[in-house]
Structure formats: structure tokens, C-alpha cells
Design a protein around this motif. Structure first.
Motif, PDB file in Angstrom:
ATOM      1  N   UNK A 160     -13.871 -32.183 -21.381  1.00  0.00           N
ATOM      2  CA  UNK A 160     -13.331 -32.418 -20.044  1.00  0.00           C
ATOM      3  C   UNK A 160     -14.147 -31.665 -18.996  1.00  0.00           C
ATOM      4  N   UNK A 161     -14.432 -30.394 -19.302  1.00  0.00           N
ATOM      5  CA  UNK A 161     -15.233 -29.582 -18.379  1.00  0.00           C
ATOM      6  C   UNK A 161     -16.682 -29.578 -18.843  1.00  0.00           C
ATOM      7  N   UNK A 162     -17.234 -30.761 -19.006  1.00  0.00           N
ATOM      8  CA  UNK A 162     -18.584 -30.909 -19.551  1.00  0.00           C
ATOM      9  C   UNK A 162     -19.610 -30.196 -18.671  1.00  0.00           C
ATOM     10  N   UNK A 163     -20.481 -29.415 -19.342  1.00  0.00           N
ATOM     11  CA  UNK A 163     -21.564 -28.678 -18.680  1.00  0.00           C
ATOM     12  C   UNK A 163     -21.074 -27.612 -17.702  1.00  0.00           C
ATOM     13  N   UNK A 164     -19.795 -27.300 -17.783  1.00  0.00           N
ATOM     14  CA  UNK A 164     -19.282 -26.180 -16.986  1.00  0.00           C
ATOM     15  C   UNK A 164     -19.248 -24.943 -17.880  1.00  0.00           C
TER      16      UNK A 164
END
Lengths: 399, 397
Positions: A160-164
Motif C-alpha cells: 500500500x505504501x509502495x516505495x515509502x
């Protein structure tokens, strides 16, 4: 297809695998000298397992004395019972018969397992394994629960929080999980926890004992309330009535030991979970990324379902399938780590038995016995995974 | 003008390929495999982590190769060089003559003083030629003992240099890891290609055998093979060969399964059909079309496994099985396992010294051998992750 037909068919497929694994161990055992093979099956003998014995040895009776040496009765009886004087396929049949009827040989002397764990006695391997199996099963269950609790939410939210930052953190975690030696991680955790607890040494009942707060499956005897160990812990660390330490402690209303038992499984379970979650996380994340683009997610969103519910209920249901599938694939890797982890934390399971049976001299009966048992655990777990998967995904059993 | 188009050196406008790859200069077109290699490198070179992994690996390989050059002090290849001495803490302490008489002291110096000469170590009196190397991490610490030294005996008077172990271990670890993986992959490629391409009974047979092998936990299978036939081998070459063999026995099924999965996809491709239609024999199709085009996923798996080998060797050594003929073998995994055997005695020492002098926990003994193994494994992981992304068009971003 009906569920039970699927289960029966799956169980029938188990047999060739078990026979195959036993054939592999048979091939390895056949490379051993005959004396070692007899010793691993019958345990130590006062005659030894050389083909001949000397008449000076008590009980070495010769029918026709020749040069002061005569056929060793233990050798003669053993070779004919195991078929070692017969062609290889007869030996194989005899080995299969013994293995399938749970005659896995006896423990030997000279290994740490015999000296430290079994008090130097000769016990059938299957009996020893039955003493130590429940602890490993309890630890495995504990670790599996931890893996599920970590892999699914972390995998979901890193998608969901991809690349975060969360995604990057789990990425680092999964890379380092592969790359850290298990024994090193376990030792560092043990060391860190001991330092945090502030106790290399604990005073129990007025006695100072070198005592790691998190070392060993039970506290040292002097640390028990009253200084005496309970009678339901047997000489070989087996507990009664069930054999599962925490369960038995609860049955006996011994809250102190129940808590100690759980506490001593937290760090090992964490170590095992860290290595396994590493493998599962990436799969969960990638499948989650695919699912989040599907139509039913869009539909759910457009219905006004809140994002957290979409992630946990709609898309997240799929991660359970993925986790279970990957767990099934990596279960052999997962269970292979137990020997090392139980050795580091000194936990009385079959992994410790294996670790102790290869030093200083090798106890072949125990080594092959534990390997067979570990394999059976893996195969059984794979079947459970398949059945669970068939239950969660009807396409598997219907297709 | 003809030469211009053949050379392709003229600054023609770049053409961007439809697959989103790097711009290919118009002119002489490279062969498809070279083009694919270039494309892979292009995607790989945009992945920072993969580049970091590659850099670390290049460094390790460089260390291994540089050791082939005869140096001033030839390091022993079959056992770590052992030093004598007593350890009383990083910042202070003297070398003292050991009562056993096994070690004589070259020089002593007081707490807090810098070493008077670079060679201030105890020397093995049985083997005076064993002068410790002059260049080591020791001189970074300014302490009486090399910073990279590692206590390996319980009474704490034998040491070896982690730095030397790292240098020589680079050769052994890389050699062992690459041999295992190449041998395993060769078997896996052959069997996987045959199983996947032929299908039917052959496929069924091969895959059922791999199932059996895969159900035995890897570490245990290696251990059991070593334990069962280890007594047959005692020479260095024999033991290393046995180790490689044990790993190959354990890992070929994994490669076979990966290759077969890829071959099932490859064999349905048009070029394979075309080759079959033009009358090519099965052997030729497998060798020339199936195997080269099924290589990439195996490559990813291979590189992952290279990193795992020192970890597994360390695990087996930790469990107490002596793999190599000498217990203090210069191999990274063995070193990392040796490094933690001192932990209990170091803790006990610190426990005792809490009453008196401050305790210097020998953290470097734990850190460096573990760090070497960790860096190697994580570099390989970074690289293979990057390779997986670069090879698989769906994962490119």
C-alpha cells in the motif's frame, strides 16, 4: 471433487515420498562400515561389532576355537538380522521394513546427545525422538504464528505504501533476513536480551548461578520456587502428560514454569521468523500490488468502503493464500534452521538432539532418525498447507 | 559511405526501442543475445542496490584474485596462522611468557603505549618461521593485539588474524561457492531441460525424485551426507570435494525444478516450433534453443545461492561438525562460526571483571567475521534482485 477425496488422494501421494527419503538414508547408511551400521541399530555392545571377538572376553563363546579368536556373536546375529550378508535389495527391503515399523535403531555412546541429554543410556531412537518432538512442535507453532502475524500486515502495508519508508524498511529487513547467519542473529538476540535484562548471573534461592534469563528451555533447578524441580518433568526433559512444555505447565497450574517456557521461546521464534518472513514478505507484497489493481478493489472503493477495510478485508484475504503457499514451499528451509536455533538457545527439542549427536563422535542412529523425522514433519506440513489451500481456494480441489 | 553504415559510428539520431529499452544506434545491429545482454545491463545499471551489490562482489573477487600473486608473506592456505599471547583488553595488557612454553614473546610494552615495532607479537616457538604478517588491521588499533585477532582457545592464548582469514578465505569461499553452484546448475539444466521438453513419463520420474530430495531440509541433507561419508576423506582436496558434492546432491533438485518451469514456457515459443518444423533433432533443439533461453531464471537462483553457501557452511561448523581437515580453516563461514565460540568465555570474563578492571568486550571478534559473510550474502541478494527485475519485463519500472 469432495474435500475428503482430495485429502485421501493427497495422503496416498505421501507414501512414495517417505519411501524415497528412506531410500536416500538407506544409500547413505550403506556407505558406513558394517560395524558402524550394527552399532547404530543395536547400540554399543560389550563385544564391539568387529567380525571376531577374543576368547578372553566374557561371553565370547567359541564353538571351534581358532587362533584365540572366534566369530563375534553380536556381529553374526546383527548381520543376519539386518540382512547385511545378503544382496543389496534384500538389505533395502529389510531396512524399509524396519523404518516403516519405527525400528530406527538405538542411541550410541560417545556423542554429546548421549552424554548430556540421555545420561549415557541406550534407548531406541524413536523413543528418544518422542521425548523431544513435542518441544520442537510447540516452538514451530509459536514461530508460525509469529510469521503469520508479521508477514501479512507488513506485506500488505509495504504494498500500500509502495516505495515509502515502510516499504524500504521491509525491503531491508527481507534482504538482511537472507544474509544474516542464523546462529549469529540468535546469539546477538540472546546477548542483547540478557544485557537488557541486566543479568548475566542470577541469584536463585540464595545460590548464585550462571543463568541466562533466556537460555535453556527451563530455568536451572535451583531457580524453581522451593528449589526443587516438579516431578512432571522427566529425566530426559520430557514432560507429562502431553509432552508440550507450556501446555503441561498449565495443566499442572504451574504458572511460573508456563511463563518461563513461553518467555524462553520468544527469542528463538523471533530468530526463526526473521529468516522466514524475509522470503514471504516479497511474495505477499508483489501479489498485493497485483490484487490492488483488480476490478473488485475498484468496486469496493467506489461503494465507499474505507481504505483500511479494502486493504485488510478485500485485498488482504489474498495475502493469506500467498503466505500459506510460500510457507509450504519454504517449510523445509524453515524447519532446517531449528537445529541451529535450538543449539544456540539450548532448547530441548529434536534440533538440539541432532546438533548434539554429531559431536564429538557421530551417533548415526540419532542423526538419521532426526533427519527422517524432520523430513516427515516437512512432508506433513506440506499436506496440511495443501489442504488449507484447497479449503481457502475452491479452484484447487475442483480443478 | 558503405563503411559508414557498417561502422555505425556516425551520430545518427537515437531510436528508442518499443520495449522501453535503451536507445540503440541505427546502423549495424548487434545479434539478439548481445542486444538482450546490453538491455539487461541498461536496466541493471539503473538499479542502485544492484550496483552496490556488484561493487561489493567485485571487491571480494578482487581480494581473492590478488591473493594469487605471490606476496612477501605467503599466508598458509590450509589453516589459519595461529599467534600466541594473552589478552587483557583492547587498550592495555602485555604479552607474557606462557607457562606451557609454546609461545615466546618478541616484545612487551606497557598499557596505553603504542607498539614499539610493527612486529610486536608473540611468536610460535615451535615454528619460528611463523612470523606474523607485518601488515594487518592490528596497527589500526594501537593495542597490544591485532584488532582483527580472534581468540580461539578457551584459555585465551591463541589468536589468529581475522584480516588474514578474510584474504585467504576469499579464495576458498568463492571457489567453493562457485563450484557448487555451477555443478548444481549443470545437472539442473540438463535434467530440467529434458524433463520439461520431453514431458510424459521422463518428466514425471525426474520431478518425483526432485520432490523427494526437496522434502529433506537442505542443511540436514548436507550434514547427513557429510556425516555418512566424511570418514572416507581426510585430505584437503578430498574434504573440499566432499563438501562440494554434498551441496550439489542437496541443490540439484531446486535448479531442476526452476529450469523445468522455464522450459515449459520456452518450448511453446515459435522459434522452437520453427526449429522442429525444419527437422532439427531433439538434442539440437534442447541444446541450442531450450537451454540458452531458459538460462536467466537459473542465473538469478544461482547468484542467490552463492551467497547462502558461506552461511550454511558456518551453520554446519557451528553445529560442531568439522568440515575441513584443520579446525581453523580460512573460510568465511567457518571463521564466522569460530568467532562465536569465544562468546561464553568472553561473557564470563566480563562478568568477573565487573568487580575489578573495566571489561573490554571483544566486539570485533564477533563483528568482522560475521560482517564479511553478511556483506557477501547481501551483495549477492542485491545483485540477483536487480537481475530478476532486469530479466523480467513485467517487473521493470
Amino acid at each position: 471433487m469432495r474435500m475428503w477425496i482430495y485429502i485421501v488422494r493427497r495422503l496416498l501421494l505421501l507414501l512414495p515420498v517417505i519411501i524415497g527419503v528412506m531410500t536416500i538414508t538407506f544409500v547413505l547408511i550403506s556407505t558406513l562400515p558394517i560395524g558402524e551400521r550394527l552399532q547404530s541399530y543395536y547400540g554399543p555392545s560389550k563385544f564391539g561389532y568387529a567380525p571376531t571377538c577374543s576368547t578372553t572376553q566374557e561371553g565370547c563363546v567359541c564353538v571351534t576355537p581358532f587362533n584365540g579368536t572366534c566369530p563375534n556373536p553380536a556381529y553374526v546375529r546383527g548381520t543376519s538380522a539386518l540382512g547385511l550378508n545378503k544382496p543389496i535389495y534384500i538389505q533395502w527391503l529389510q531396512y524399509m521394513k524396519n523404518s516403516l515399523t519405527l525400528n530406527w535403531g538405538s542411541t550410541d555412546h560417545g556423542s554429546k546427545a548421549s552424554g548430556t541429554l540421555l545420561g549415557g543410556s541406550t534407548i531406541p531412537v524413536t523413543t528418544v525422538l518422542s521425548y523431544y518432538l513435542p518441544y520442537t512442535l510447540e516452538l514451530a507453532t509459536f514461530s508460525l504464528l509469529l510469521i503469520l502475524a508479521l508477514a501479512i500486515p507488513l506485506g500488505n502495508y509495504s504494498a500500500v505504501y509502495r516505495n515509502r519508508p515502510l516499504d524500504q524498511a521491509t525491503r531491508v529487513m527481507s534482504f538482511s533476513g537472507f544474509a544474516l547467519p542464523g546462529f549469529l542473529l540468535a546469539l546477538l538476540l540472546l546477548l542483547g536480551a540478557t544485557i537488557l535484562a541486566g543479568q548475566f548471573q542470577t541469584i536463585c534461592n540464595g545460590q548464585s548461578t550462571p543463568y541466562f534469563e533466556f537460555y535453556g528451555s527451563w530455568p536451572p533447578t535451583v531457580c524453581y520456587p522451593g528449589g526443587v524441580g516438579p516431578t512432571w518433568i522427566g529425566a530426559y526433559y520430557q514432560t507429562s502428560p502431553t509432552g508440550f512444555p507450556t501446555v503441561d505447565a498449565l495443566i499442572h497450574h504451574n504458572w511460573f514454569l508456563a511463563w518461563e517456557s513461553v518467555k524462553r521461546q520468544i527469542l528463538p521464534a523471533l530468530t526463526i521468523a526473521y529468516g522466514s518472513v524475509a522470503g514471504i514478505l516479497r511474495f505477499v507484497r508483489n501479489s498485493m500490488l497485483e490484487v490492488m489493481n483488480l476490478d473488485f478493489i475498484r468496486t469496493a472503493r467506489s461503494k465507499g468502503v474505507s481504505e483500511s477495510v479494502v486493504v485488510s478485508k478485500h485485498a488482504g484475504r489474498n495475502s493469506l493464500n500467498v503466505t500459506i503457499t510460500v510457507l509450504g514451499l519454504t517449510f523445509a528451509y524453515f524447519i532446517g534452521g531449528f537445529a541451529i536455533i535450538e543449539d544456540v538457545f539450548n532448547l530441548k527439542g529434536i534440533g538440539l538432539l541432532l546438533a548434539y549427536s554429531i559431536q564429538p563422535s557421530i551417533d548415526f542412529g540419532l542423526v538419521f532418525g532426526t533427519t527422517l523425522l524432520f523430513t516427515i514433519i516437512v512432508v506433513t506440513a506440506n499436506i496440511i498447507v495443501d489442504i488449507l489451500y484447497a479449503y481457502l481456494d475452491p479452484r484447487v480441489r475442483l480443478g | 559511405m558503405a563503411g559508414k553504415s557498417a561502422g555505425g559510428s556516425a551520430p545518427k539520431p537515437a531510436v528508442v526501442t518499443t520495449s522501453g529499452g535503451p536507445p540503440i544506434l541505427k546502423g549495424r545491429r548487434p545479434s539478439p543475445r548481445i542486444a538482450q545482454l546490453k538491455r539487461t545491463w541498461y536496466f541493471l545499471s539503473r538499479n542502485t542496490l544492484a550496483l552496490i551489490g556488484l561493487a561489493i562482489l567485485v571487491f571480494f573477487v578482487g581480494v581473492a584474485l590478488s591473493q594469487q600473486i605471490p606476496s612477501a608473506h605467503a599466508l598458509p592456505r590450509d589453516s589459519l596462522q595461529l599467534f600466541c599471547g594473552t589478552y587483557t583488553g583492547l587498550g592495555g595488557g602485555n604479552f607474557t611468557q606462557l607457562s606451557a612454553g609454546e609461545c615466546t614473546v618478541v616484545c612487551t610494552y606497557a598499557t596505553g603505549q603504542p607498539p614499539p615495532s610493527p612486529n610486536c607479537y608473540a611468536v610460535d616457538s615451535f615454528n619460528p618461521a611463523n612470523v606474523p604478517p607485518t601488515l594487518s588491521l592490528a596497527h589500526l588499533s594501537g593495542g597490544p593485539l591485532p584488532l582483527g585477532s580472534l581468540t580461539i582457545s578457551s584459555n585465551g592464548n591463541l589468536f589468529y588474524s581475522i584480516y588474514d582469514g578474510f584474504l585467504v578465505g576469499a579464495q576458498w569461499s568463492l571457489f567453493i561457492a562457485v563450484s557448487i553452484v555451477l555443478a548444481g546448475a549443470a545437472i539442473g539444466l540438463a535434467l530440467g531441460a529434458v524433463a520439461g521438453y520431453l514431458g510424459g513419463l521422463v518428466d514425471e520420474l525426474i520431478m518425483r525424485v526432485t520432490d523427494i530430495f526437496l522434502s529433506i531440509p537442505g542443511l540436514l541433507l548436507v550434514l547427513v551426507v557429510l556425516a555418512a561419508i566424511g570418514h572416507e576423506f581426510s585430505t584437503l582436496a578430498g574434504r573440499v570435494g566432499l563438501l562440494i558434492g554434498a551441496f550439489v546432491v542437496t541443490w540439484w533438485p531446486g535448479y531442476t525444478r526452476v529450469v523445468r518451469g522455464q522450459v515449459l514456457v520456452t518450448r511453446e515459443q515459435k522459434y522452437v516450433e520453427a526449429s522442429r518444423a525444419s527437422g532439427a533433432k531433439t538434442g539440437r533443439i534442447i541444446l541450442h534453443h531450450i537451454v540458452p533461453n531458459s538460462l536467466y531464471p537459473v542465473l538469478v537462483q544461482l547468484s542467490l545461492d552463492v551467497g547462502a553457501i558461506p552461511l550454511l557452511i558456518g551453520g554446519i561448523t557451528f553445529l560442531g561438525y568439522q568440515i575441513f581437515p584443520t579446525p581453523y580453516f580460512p573460510e568465511w563461514g567457518t571463521m564466522s562460526a569460530l568467532s562465536i565460540t569465544i562468546l561464553p568465555s568472553a561473557l564470563t570474563a566480563c562478568q568477573i571483571s565487573t568487580s575489578g578492571a573495566p571489561c573490554m568486550f571483544p566486539w570485533w571478534q564477533l563483528l568482522f567475521p560475521g560482517l564479511i559473510v553478511f556483506l557477501f550474502a547481501i551483495a549477492v541478494n542485491f545483485l540477483s534482485d536487480g537481475m530478476r527485475d532486469a530479466f523480467d519485463p513485467r517487473l521493470r519500472r
